[in-house]
Structure formats: structure tokens, C-alpha cells
Write a protein that holds these residues in place. Sequence first.
Motif, short mmCIF file in Angstrom:
data_model
loop_
_atom_site.label_atom_id
_atom_site.label_comp_id
_atom_site.label_asym_id
_atom_site.label_seq_id
_atom_site.Cartn_x
_atom_site.Cartn_y
_atom_site.Cartn_z
N GLU A 113 0.83 -1.20 0.00
CA GLU A 113 0.00 0.00 0.00
C GLU A 113 0.87 1.25 0.00
O GLU A 113 2.04 1.22 0.31
CB GLU A 113 -0.87 0.01 1.26
CG GLU A 113 -1.79 -1.19 1.40
CD GLU A 113 -2.78 -1.28 0.26
OE1 GLU A 113 -3.40 -0.27 -0.07
OE2 GLU A 113 -2.93 -2.38 -0.29
N ASN A 114 0.23 2.36 -0.29
CA ASN A 114 0.95 3.62 -0.36
C ASN A 114 1.38 4.15 1.00
O ASN A 114 2.28 4.94 1.10
CB ASN A 114 0.11 4.66 -1.05
CG ASN A 114 -0.06 4.33 -2.51
OD1 ASN A 114 0.92 4.17 -3.21
ND2 ASN A 114 -1.29 4.20 -2.96
N TYR A 115 0.66 3.77 2.01
CA TYR A 115 1.06 4.20 3.34
C TYR A 115 0.64 3.13 4.35
O TYR A 115 -0.25 2.33 4.07
CB TYR A 115 0.49 5.58 3.70
CG TYR A 115 -1.01 5.70 3.69
CD1 TYR A 115 -1.78 5.32 4.78
CD2 TYR A 115 -1.67 6.21 2.58
CE1 TYR A 115 -3.14 5.46 4.78
CE2 TYR A 115 -3.04 6.34 2.57
CZ TYR A 115 -3.77 5.97 3.68
OH TYR A 115 -5.13 6.10 3.67
N PRO A 116 1.28 3.12 5.51
CA PRO A 116 1.12 1.99 6.43
C PRO A 116 -0.18 1.98 7.22
O PRO A 116 -0.46 0.98 7.87
CB PRO A 116 2.30 2.13 7.39
CG PRO A 116 3.05 3.33 7.01
CD PRO A 116 2.34 4.04 5.92
N TYR A 117 -0.93 3.07 7.21
CA TYR A 117 -2.07 3.13 8.12
C TYR A 117 -3.33 2.59 7.48
O TYR A 117 -3.50 2.65 6.26
CB TYR A 117 -2.29 4.57 8.59
CG TYR A 117 -1.10 5.13 9.30
CD1 TYR A 117 -0.68 4.59 10.52
CD2 TYR A 117 -0.35 6.16 8.76
CE1 TYR A 117 0.42 5.09 11.18
CE2 TYR A 117 0.75 6.67 9.41
CZ TYR A 117 1.14 6.13 10.62
OH TYR A 117 2.23 6.62 11.26
N GLU A 118 -4.22 2.13 8.33
CA GLU A 118 -5.49 1.64 7.80
C GLU A 118 -6.24 2.80 7.16
O GLU A 118 -6.23 3.92 7.67
CB GLU A 118 -6.32 0.97 8.89
CG GLU A 118 -6.39 1.75 10.18
CD GLU A 118 -6.98 0.92 11.31
OE1 GLU A 118 -7.49 1.54 12.25
OE2 GLU A 118 -6.91 -0.32 11.24
N PRO A 119 -6.87 2.55 6.02
CA PRO A 119 -7.53 3.65 5.31
C PRO A 119 -8.73 4.19 6.08
O PRO A 119 -9.35 3.47 6.88
CB PRO A 119 -7.98 3.01 3.99
CG PRO A 119 -7.87 1.55 4.17
CD PRO A 119 -6.99 1.27 5.33
N VAL A 120 -9.01 5.45 5.86
CA VAL A 120 -10.13 6.10 6.54
C VAL A 120 -11.40 5.81 5.76
O VAL A 120 -11.43 5.91 4.54
CB VAL A 120 -9.90 7.63 6.60
CG1 VAL A 120 -11.08 8.33 7.24
CG2 VAL A 120 -8.61 7.93 7.33
N GLU A 121 -12.42 5.43 6.48
CA GLU A 121 -13.68 5.09 5.80
C GLU A 121 -14.28 6.30 5.12
O GLU A 121 -14.13 7.43 5.57
CB GLU A 121 -14.69 4.57 6.83
CG GLU A 121 -14.53 3.10 7.13
CD GLU A 121 -15.46 2.68 8.25
OE1 GLU A 121 -16.62 3.15 8.27
OE2 GLU A 121 -15.01 1.91 9.10
N ALA A 254 3.44 10.30 3.82
CA ALA A 254 2.95 9.44 2.74
C ALA A 254 1.42 9.42 2.74
O ALA A 254 0.77 9.49 1.69
CB ALA A 254 3.50 8.02 2.91
N GLN A 255 0.86 9.35 3.93
CA GLN A 255 -0.61 9.35 4.04
C GLN A 255 -1.19 10.67 3.54
O GLN A 255 -2.18 10.69 2.81
CB GLN A 255 -1.02 9.12 5.51
CG GLN A 255 -2.52 9.01 5.69
CD GLN A 255 -2.92 8.71 7.12
OE1 GLN A 255 -2.16 8.94 8.05
NE2 GLN A 255 -4.12 8.20 7.30
N PHE A 256 -0.55 11.76 3.91
CA PHE A 256 -1.03 13.08 3.48
C PHE A 256 -0.97 13.22 1.96
O PHE A 256 -1.92 13.66 1.31
CB PHE A 256 -0.20 14.18 4.16
CG PHE A 256 -0.56 15.57 3.69
CD1 PHE A 256 -1.71 16.20 4.13
CD2 PHE A 256 0.26 16.25 2.80
CE1 PHE A 256 -2.05 17.48 3.69
CE2 PHE A 256 -0.06 17.52 2.35
CZ PHE A 256 -1.22 18.14 2.80
#
Length: 433
Positions: A113-121, A254-256
Motif C-alpha cells: 500500500e501507499n502508506y502503512p495506516y489503515e484507510p479512513v472510511e 505518505a498518508q497526506f
Amino acid sequence: MDLIGLYLFQLAILGVSRLVSGGRWDCLTAGDSCSSDEACSPRLRTLRQCVAGGGSVKLGPGARNHCENAVTALLSSPLHRCQCKRGMKREKNCLSIYWSLKQSVLHGLSLVENYPYEPVERGFDYVRLASIAAESEVGMTTVNRCLDAAKACNVDETCQKLRTEYVSACIAPSARAGPCNRARCSKALRKFFDRVPPDYTHELLFCPCSDTACAERRRQTIVPACSYEEREKPNCLAQLRVCEADYVCKSRWAQFQHDCQPSELTASGCQQENYGACLVAYTGLIGGIITPNYLDNSTSSVGPWCSCVASGNFRDQCNHFLGHFHDNNCLKNAILAFGNDTDLKSATNQALGSNTKQISVTSSETTTTTIGSGMETEQNILRPQIPTQMNERDRLWGDSTPPSPDPYDASPGAAHLTMVMWLLPFLLLALQL
Ligand SMILES: *[C@@H]1O[C@H](CO)[C@@H](O)[C@H](O)[C@H]1NC(C)=O
Ligand SMILES: *[C@@H]1O[C@H](CO)[C@@H](O)[C@H](O)[C@H]1NC(C)=O
């Protein structure tokens, strides 16, 4: 550690990984599970070795091949597609596991994935807090969403506690560090934005303002004198380099980039078409090296405290970095649409333009009263908080209480025993990166 020995060990292990999983694991659990599996753990160790050596580029062709084999095998283990949670315990350890796999596949298949965090719904609920605030407004004429947000936060135990904690950390003078202890302030801010539900934090940070008093209060939300401003504006690219060397900051960035990526092809202005996710990603940067904030008290423009003035040949690259904040229609629209109490569904119907749009509150059509009475109410809110701040400061600064564990200061000593036994030499290598 001897690579050849490792490979011999690896070659001695036969059989297919037993850890094939369709679900999403947290990378810490996945790492633990892998290190207790006789087929998986040598591959993980090989991977650690590959990454610790500065990537497979530095290795000979044979070693590189081994690295690639290990990665390929790990992609069918729970490590592939594993995730981390913002603010989780040992977040840094979790992220280091995520990035070690990611880094080694960068030049190959990008299956991670592009970033390590779980995606925001999607369809994130913004309306809830507005109604909480509206209830407390019955019979009153003042509508100041920023003030309502503060009130609502004070009613919620976690929000009140963590807000008090960061405010007191950010205003406490420090003998060593001057007017405030920036590191402590930043840490408390991260904790606030990671632990308190976005219903509260977003309302505090993105409340709509139609006058400068309100916008100034909004700008002050993160106590910028301590968390944001510095005497000098450092170069933005220097900040970015520091950020990318830190697993937490790198992951937030990365998330941003992913969730606030602008697009001219969508009505929302966002590639991901998810304003909530963009705002969550934005708040994830606060308390890190590229903390963004409102640039003034008359617009909704935001950006980090840095400049591109002395960038030399890297001027374009630097401006491109700043553009993620200054010329980002996705981020702009997300902030404006939040203030307007809309989500993506209604936001797609209109084009967003002005930064200084007069915004009405859906729960009440009354307009704001004078600045004077607004300030008065504001002081009434802040006053009862001061004794708490003092207590909090005593508690934080006193010698009797040990400091609370920091999810960002992940130490190898905190790792599970199995993990340590299997991975210690490699963790140590990885930490030298
Ligand atoms: C808004 O910002 C300006 C410039 O920084 C400052 O002089 C002014 O006092 C601020 N307004 C409020 C209401 O704080
Ligand atoms: C805010 O909402 C109103 C009505 O719901 C709409 O007419 C207006 O265009 C919206 N503005 C923004 C900035 O979304």
C-alpha cells in the motif's frame, strides 16, 4: 553477521510458508507471527539484512537474488499488506517492519500500500458534533463554531484531558529549552490528534470563521508559538529530509500525499474523493517536523513553517513541496467543505472558490455577535481550565510520577521476547539506518 551463513540456514529450510492470510494484520503481530514460524523467520531476517545493508543495491548479484527471493516469499505472508495504527504502542517498530518490506520492493513490484495506516472510511460523520454543540446552544444567540468545539471537547473526557495536557505542555516554560519545551509540546499534540476522535479534533481545527477573532482562535488551536513558529524559517526541503528519515513522520507524510492528492478530474478536487481522509491525514502531520498550521487570521490558507528562499538549484522541488499545502485544491476544499458542514456527496455539486466565504451553521441560522462578547465567552471557557492546567503541569513535571510511556519511543527492549531472540542482531542493524 555472516550473510553466507544466513543463506545456508535459509536454504536448509524447506516447505511453503504456513502464514498465507487473506486478512490484514498489524505489522507487529505479523512480525511476531513470522518470527515464530520456521519458514518465515529466516526470510524476515534476510530481509532485515538486505535493508540494513542500505538496500540490495550495495549487495552482490548473488545476495541481491537472495534478497529478492526473501521478499517474494514474504509477500505471501501476513507481512504483506500489514498495517499500523496511528498512535499505537510501538508505532515506530510497527512502521519499521512495514517500511522494510516496502523499501525492498520499491524497485520491483510495488505490491505494498501507499502508506502503512489503515484507510479512513468514506462518508465520515461530521454532523454528530454539530448537533452536540447545537444542543448546548439552545436559547443562546452566539454561534461560534470554534467556541462550540471547545465546549464539546470539554464535555468529552478524553478530549478534555488530552487537550489540557497539550495546552499545558505547550505553554510551560522550560529551564533548558526556553519559553517552552517544543519536543514535549509536539508529543502531546500528536497524542491529542492520534487518540481523540476526529469528531472533536476536526471541529476544533477546521471550525469555520467569518471574522479575524475566530480565525485567530482557530490558528491558536495548536499553540503555534511553541509547536509551529521558530525564529528562523528553515528550508522546506531540509525539513522534508528530516521527516523522511523518521518512520513516523515519513508515514504521516505518505498518508497526506495520498489522501490529499489533488485532481482536476474530480468534482471534489481530490483524487481519492474523500475529504474526511484528507483532514485525518492533515492532522497526522501535526506535532511532526512538517507541522502545518493556518498562515494568518484572515484566510483558511495553511502550510508548514518553512521557506524555499535559499533553495538554489532545488527551488522547483521546494516549491512543489510547498504546493502540497499552498496550491492544493483537495486540501482547500476539504477544509472549506468541513466548515460548511458538507461532505463529499454535496460538495461534488458545487465548485469551491473563495477562502473567505461567509459560512452559516446548519443547526442555527443566527449570526455571530460582536467580537467583544465572543471573547468574553471564550475567556469563561478557558478560566476553569487553568487550575487543571497547573495540576497537570505539576503532575507532568513532578519527580514523583514517572513519565507516561510514549508510543513513539519504541525501544527494542519493549519487543516481545521471541522477537528479540530471533531478530535482535537485525533490529540493531536496522536501527543504524
Ligand atoms: C490578526 O493578525 C494580525 C497580524 O498578525 C494581528 O495584528 C491581529 O491582532 C490579529 N487579529 C486578531 C483578532 O487577533
Ligand atoms: C455551503 O452550503 C450551501 C448550502 O448547503 C451551498 O449553497 C454553498 O455553496 C456551500 N459552500 C461551500 C463552500 O461548500
